[in-house]
Design an enzyme around this catalytic site. Structure first.
Site, PDB file in Angstrom:
ATOM      1  N   SER A 147      42.559  35.412  52.654  1.00  0.00           N
ATOM      2  CA  SER A 147      42.689  37.360  52.502  1.00  0.00           C
ATOM      3  C   SER A 147      42.004  37.700  51.228  1.00  0.00           C
ATOM      4  O   SER A 147      41.237  38.296  50.972  1.00  0.00           O
ATOM      5  CB  SER A 147      43.918  37.577  53.078  1.00  0.00           C
ATOM      6  OG  SER A 147      44.998  37.793  52.633  1.00  0.00           O
ATOM      7  N   TYR A 148      42.937  37.169  49.972  1.00  0.00           N
ATOM      8  CA  TYR A 148      42.331  37.683  48.917  1.00  0.00           C
ATOM      9  C   TYR A 148      41.670  36.599  47.951  1.00  0.00           C
ATOM     10  O   TYR A 148      41.007  37.815  47.495  1.00  0.00           O
ATOM     11  CB  TYR A 148      43.964  36.988  47.781  1.00  0.00           C
ATOM     12  CG  TYR A 148      44.444  37.459  45.663  1.00  0.00           C
ATOM     13  CD1 TYR A 148      43.960  38.691  45.856  1.00  0.00           C
ATOM     14  CD2 TYR A 148      44.020  36.597  45.547  1.00  0.00           C
ATOM     15  CE1 TYR A 148      44.398  39.501  44.932  1.00  0.00           C
ATOM     16  CE2 TYR A 148      43.541  36.957  43.737  1.00  0.00           C
ATOM     17  CZ  TYR A 148      43.461  38.212  44.087  1.00  0.00           C
ATOM     18  OH  TYR A 148      44.003  38.161  41.752  1.00  0.00           O
ATOM     19  N   ALA A 149      41.318  35.910  48.185  1.00  0.00           N
ATOM     20  CA  ALA A 149      39.913  34.956  47.933  1.00  0.00           C
ATOM     21  C   ALA A 149      38.549  35.991  48.354  1.00  0.00           C
ATOM     22  O   ALA A 149      37.553  36.036  47.842  1.00  0.00           O
ATOM     23  CB  ALA A 149      39.694  33.657  48.431  1.00  0.00           C
TER      24      ALA A 149
END
Length: 249
Positions: free
Chosen positions: A151-153
């Site tokens: 999700s962060y990437a």
């Protein structure tokens, strides 16, 4: 005093990298608006800023779109202009890819990607007037595909995408839009170092310069460069401030 007379907004500037950037810019003469959800930490940063220049304080949850135009309006109302926008704030949680949920994507995009997008749109009229600078944030986690960071990437790579588009569209109007992808010794990393010393040492050994970046001296000084006239011929670029960990072209 490379930023003397400039006015900037730095999101997530109560602590960590955001605080380092805010202080580095203030020491170079910029008036800085501190935007953070943690009141205690944000007030601490403001006190330090006020030792060098003049600061403003916004305790706002910028995942709520309605606050963003309000912040821009108040900053311009006080200082008369906006020269620098630093979109640093972002929250996320780690999970294996197969365990990543829409809730985790919503957290990452609502605190990182969408605030970056809406701040850029809201700031555009003022940045066009000042021929200003936008500094967004990406991560090696997105560039290299770090496990547990889906999700962060995804949000960070989406930020890289809109940064390149804005650089192309806004370049003719004199607005520079760039990205910093850092590795830094923040408060969270310091806590992790105490509980996972072996993993920390492995990480350090994988960094060619064998250390983590200092939020102010390394990341902040790079942001000062990108916000100054010295970077006028640089736009649409991802600047890796990571001790040489990732080489891209």
């Amino acid at each position: 005093m490379r930023l003397k007379g400039k006015v900037g907004i730095v999101t997530g500037s109560g602590s960590g990298i955001g605080r380092g950037i805010a202080l580095a810019m203030a020491k170079e003469g910029a008036n800085i608006a501190i935007v953070d959800i943690n009141e205690e930490k944000a007030k601490s940063t403001l006190q330090e800023i006020n030792q060098y220049t003049e600061g403003m304080l916004f305790i706002k949850d910028i995942s709520k779109k309605e606050y963003i135009e309000e912040i821009i309006s108040e900053v311009v109302g006080k200082f008369g202009k906006l020269d620098i926008l630093v979109n640093n704030a972002h929250a996320s949680k780690q999970a294996l890819f197969k365990e990543t949920t829409m809730e985790l994507f919503d957290l990452s995009f609502n605190t990182g990607f969408y605030p970056t997008f809406y701040f850029m749109k809201a700031a555009y009229p003022e940045l066009k007037k000042s021929k200003g600078k936008v500094i967004n944030f990406a991560s090696g986690a997105g560039i290299s595909g770090q496990p547990t960071q889906a999700s962060y990437a995804a949000a960070k790579e989406a930020i890289r995408g809109i940064t390149r588009v804005a650089a192309n569209e806004w370049g003719p109007e004199g607005i520079n839009v760039n990205i910093i992808a850092p590795i830094a010794l923040t408060e969270g990393v310091k806590q992790w170092r105490q509980s996972a010393s072996e993993l920390y040492e492995q990480m350090i050994n994988n960094i060619p310069l064998r250390r983590l970046g200092d939020p102010e001296q390394d990341i902040g000084r790079t942001a000062v460069f990108l916000a100054s006239d010295d970077s006028d011929y640089i736009t649409g670029q991802t600047i890796m401030v990571d001790g040489g960990s990732i080489k891209i072209y």
